[in-house]
Enzyme design. Structure first.
Site, PDB file in Angstrom:
ATOM      1  CE  LYS A  14       4.175 -13.234  56.290  1.00  0.00           C
ATOM      2  NZ  LYS A  14       4.604 -13.684  54.999  1.00  0.00           N
ATOM      3  CG  LEU A 210      -0.252 -20.690  40.375  1.00  0.00           C
ATOM      4  CD1 LEU A 210      -1.429 -20.756  39.409  1.00  0.00           C
ATOM      5  CD2 LEU A 210       1.071 -20.601  39.610  1.00  0.00           C
ATOM      6  CG  ASN A 212       3.356 -10.826  45.673  1.00  0.00           C
ATOM      7  OD1 ASN A 212       3.040 -10.307  44.607  1.00  0.00           O
ATOM      8  ND2 ASN A 212       4.156 -10.254  46.542  1.00  0.00           N
ATOM      9  N   GLY A 213       4.586 -14.492  44.715  1.00  0.00           N
ATOM     10  CA  GLY A 213       5.680 -15.208  44.045  1.00  0.00           C
ATOM     11  C   GLY A 213       5.096 -16.529  43.555  1.00  0.00           C
ATOM     12  NE  ARG A 242       9.751 -12.301  43.309  1.00  0.00           N
ATOM     13  CZ  ARG A 242       9.584 -13.350  44.111  1.00  0.00           C
ATOM     14  NH1 ARG A 242      10.246 -14.461  43.890  1.00  0.00           N
ATOM     15  NH2 ARG A 242       8.762 -13.292  45.112  1.00  0.00           N
ATOM     16  CG  ASP A 284      -3.482  -7.811  44.769  1.00  0.00           C
ATOM     17  OD1 ASP A 284      -3.064  -8.165  45.884  1.00  0.00           O
ATOM     18  OD2 ASP A 284      -4.575  -8.176  44.297  1.00  0.00           O
ATOM     19  N   GLY A 332      -2.140 -18.047  46.947  1.00  0.00           N
ATOM     20  CA  GLY A 332      -3.257 -17.095  46.920  1.00  0.00           C
ATOM     21  C   GLY A 332      -4.036 -17.122  45.614  1.00  0.00           C
ATOM     22  CD  GLU A 384       5.090 -21.990  52.123  1.00  0.00           C
ATOM     23  OE1 GLU A 384       6.227 -21.841  51.680  1.00  0.00           O
ATOM     24  OE2 GLU A 384       4.200 -21.142  51.982  1.00  0.00           O
TER      25      GLU A 384
HETATM   26  P1  AMP Z   1       0.100 -15.304  48.260  1.00  0.00           P
HETATM   27  O1  AMP Z   1       1.412 -14.670  47.888  1.00  0.00           O
HETATM   28  O2  AMP Z   1       0.095 -16.788  48.125  1.00  0.00           O
HETATM   29  O3  AMP Z   1      -0.448 -14.821  49.569  1.00  0.00           O
HETATM   30  O4  AMP Z   1      -0.976 -14.793  47.159  1.00  0.00           O
HETATM   31  C1  AMP Z   1      -1.245 -13.419  46.988  1.00  0.00           C
HETATM   32  C2  AMP Z   1      -1.868 -13.207  45.619  1.00  0.00           C
HETATM   33  O5  AMP Z   1      -3.103 -13.953  45.515  1.00  0.00           O
HETATM   34  C3  AMP Z   1      -2.198 -11.748  45.344  1.00  0.00           C
HETATM   35  O6  AMP Z   1      -1.758 -11.374  44.053  1.00  0.00           O
HETATM   36  C4  AMP Z   1      -3.726 -11.741  45.412  1.00  0.00           C
HETATM   37  O7  AMP Z   1      -4.300 -10.744  44.613  1.00  0.00           O
HETATM   38  C5  AMP Z   1      -4.031 -13.119  44.860  1.00  0.00           C
HETATM   39  N1  AMP Z   1      -5.437 -13.498  45.108  1.00  0.00           N
HETATM   40  C6  AMP Z   1      -6.032 -13.747  46.295  1.00  0.00           C
HETATM   41  N2  AMP Z   1      -7.353 -14.004  46.104  1.00  0.00           N
HETATM   42  C7  AMP Z   1      -7.590 -13.911  44.767  1.00  0.00           C
HETATM   43  C8  AMP Z   1      -8.733 -14.076  43.925  1.00  0.00           C
HETATM   44  N3  AMP Z   1      -9.919 -14.364  44.426  1.00  0.00           N
HETATM   45  N4  AMP Z   1      -8.575 -13.898  42.585  1.00  0.00           N
HETATM   46  C9  AMP Z   1      -7.373 -13.607  42.068  1.00  0.00           C
HETATM   47  N5  AMP Z   1      -6.257 -13.456  42.802  1.00  0.00           N
HETATM   48  C10 AMP Z   1      -6.358 -13.591  44.134  1.00  0.00           C
END
Ligand code: AMP
Length: 401
Positions: A14, A210, A212-213, A242, A284, A332, A384
């Site tokens: 990225k 909080l 994906n990781g 994980r 997800d 996320g 970040e």
């Molecule tokens: P990241 O790794 O920080 O990009 O976060 C990705 C995670 O955030 C994935 O598991 C998404 O499903 C979750 N996510 C994003 N929007 C929402 C939401 N409105 N409700 C629950 N989880 C979410």
């Protein structure tokens, strides 16, 4: 000053080009499926151009060359020539105990990053390779800065970072807790202290990154004193794929029962566990929230486990810091899931945590206080890339003095 920020993952690269005069993102994109067939580069510019180009990348070197090409030519062009890039900031996964803060990249630094490959096998080698490719494409005169995911956590005391295994393994193999997502924990905690004017006072803050990781850190008076991820990013909370922390004897138990090799066991814990392993449905979080509303029991179990574990971390880190002034949500899930935040905070009134229901449900996409109790709860969107760019500018400016 235009800064190129590079975040090389195991199979992705990225990038963002940022004008640091006004902290404006000029272009950003991602090279995906590096080393796998079906490579793709996506590229967006501030002028609204969006590109998606199929292009195989045998390694991170070709991916870097491609991103230079899209920045300097064709529809997505945003600069005439690479000479407009003043410096490059690289995200680095693992700095071992050697790199306690961001640093200017020399040949020795690249060698060191490569040499920590056992601590970050999927990330450190491609990150070192990307630095070499960057040197080749931009020349030695363009300064590069390494910003380590581990460095913010280097202030943890030994009682927090040591594991209860024979001390010789720490001495021989550097086995200890390092912690990750450090750039995010640093940005979110310091940003909170700045915007609330608490920077120079005493403070006890828990940051919940909080996504994906996921990882949590305890930040006392601006310094990390504990964090949930460990030697690797597998430790701590249950995550997308994980496992998070498990009883270590499960590893040998399963290896014996299922005949797993160490690599297979590693794959079970890193790729087949977590939300995916528990729900049998998806890694997800949003999928799981939707499925649990439709009555999917194991999707609900995965959500419940995640939220319960976070609640326990908040309590234990409040104990570790001798109190709690703020809980900060980012990532996320942390930024977007009001349900997760509500459930995590429920029952924590004894710590002074009381969510404002309306504020918790209001989406602003910005820094946002969502509590009405003594202990503040905020959503602070992480940044970040900007943190990496700011560190890069700071070190490059020192170089000029
Ligand atoms: P990241 O790794 O920080 O990009 O976060 C990705 C995670 O955030 C994935 O598991 C998404 O499903 C979750 N996510 C994003 N929007 C929402 C939401 N409105 N409700 C629950 N989880 C979410």
């Amino acid at each position: 000053m235009k800064i190129l920020v590079i975040n090389a993952g195991s199979s992705s690269l990225k990038y963002q080009l940022i004008d640091m005069e006004n902290e404006h993102v000029i272009a950003k994109g991602n090279c995906e499926r590096i080393g796998i067939q079906g490579g793709l580069i996506t590229h967006k510019t501030d002028a609204g151009v969006k590109l998606e180009v199929r292009c195989d990348f045998p390694s991170h070197t070709e991916a870097f060359e491609k991103l230079v090409e899209v920045l300097t030519s064709g529809e997505g062009k945003v600069i005439e020539d690479v000479s407009e890039i003043s410096a490059v900031g690289h995200r680095v996964l693992h700095g071992s105990e050697v790199y306690k803060e961001s640093t200017l990249i020399t040949d020795k630094v690249i060698e060191d990053i490569d040499s920590f490959w056992e601590l970050g096998p999927l990330h450190n080698p491609p990150q070192a390779a990307t630095m070499r490719a960057c040197r080749k494409a931009l020349g030695n005169a363009v300064p590069m800065v390494a910003v380590f995911d581990t460095s913010f956590h280097q202030t943890m005391p030994d009682k927090a970072f040591m594991y209860g295994i024979p001390y010789e393994y720490y001495e021989k193999y550097s086995i200890r807790k390092y912690g990750f997502h450090g750039t995010s924990h640093r940005y979110v905690s310091s940003h909170y202290l700045e915007i609330t004017g608490r920077k120079d006072g005493e403070s006890r803050v828990v940051v919940c990154h909080l996504g994906n990781g996921s990882s949590i850190s305890a930040v006392k008076n601006g310094k990390c004193v504990d964090t949930s991820m460990g030697l690797t990013p597998l430790d701590g909370l249950i995550m997308g794929t994980r496992s998070g922390s498990v009883d270590p004897s499960i590893v040998t138990f399963l290896m014996n029962k299922e005949g797993f090799t160490p690599d297979e066991m590693n794959a079970v814990l890193n790729k087949k566990s977590g939300f995916l392993g528990i729900s049998g449905l998806s890694s997800d979080a949003r999928d799981l929230v939707n499925a649990s509303k439709e009555g999917h029991k194991r999707a609900k179990l995965a959500c419940d486990m995640f939220r319960y574990q976070i609640k326990k971390y908040i309590g234990s880190y409040a104990a570790a810091m001798g109190g709690l002034d703020a809980v900060l949500f980012t990532g996320g899930i942390g930024e977007n899931s009001d349900e997760a935040r509500a459930e995590i905070c429920e029952g924590l009134e004894f710590l002074g945590i009381e969510l404002d229901e309306t504020e918790n449900k209001t989406r602003t996409g910005k820094d946002h206080k969502i509590s009405k109790g003594k202990t503040e709860v905020w959503i602070i969107p992480t940044d970040e890339e900007m943190t990496i760019a700011r560190d890069t500018v700071e070190l490059v400016e020192k170089l000029g003095k």
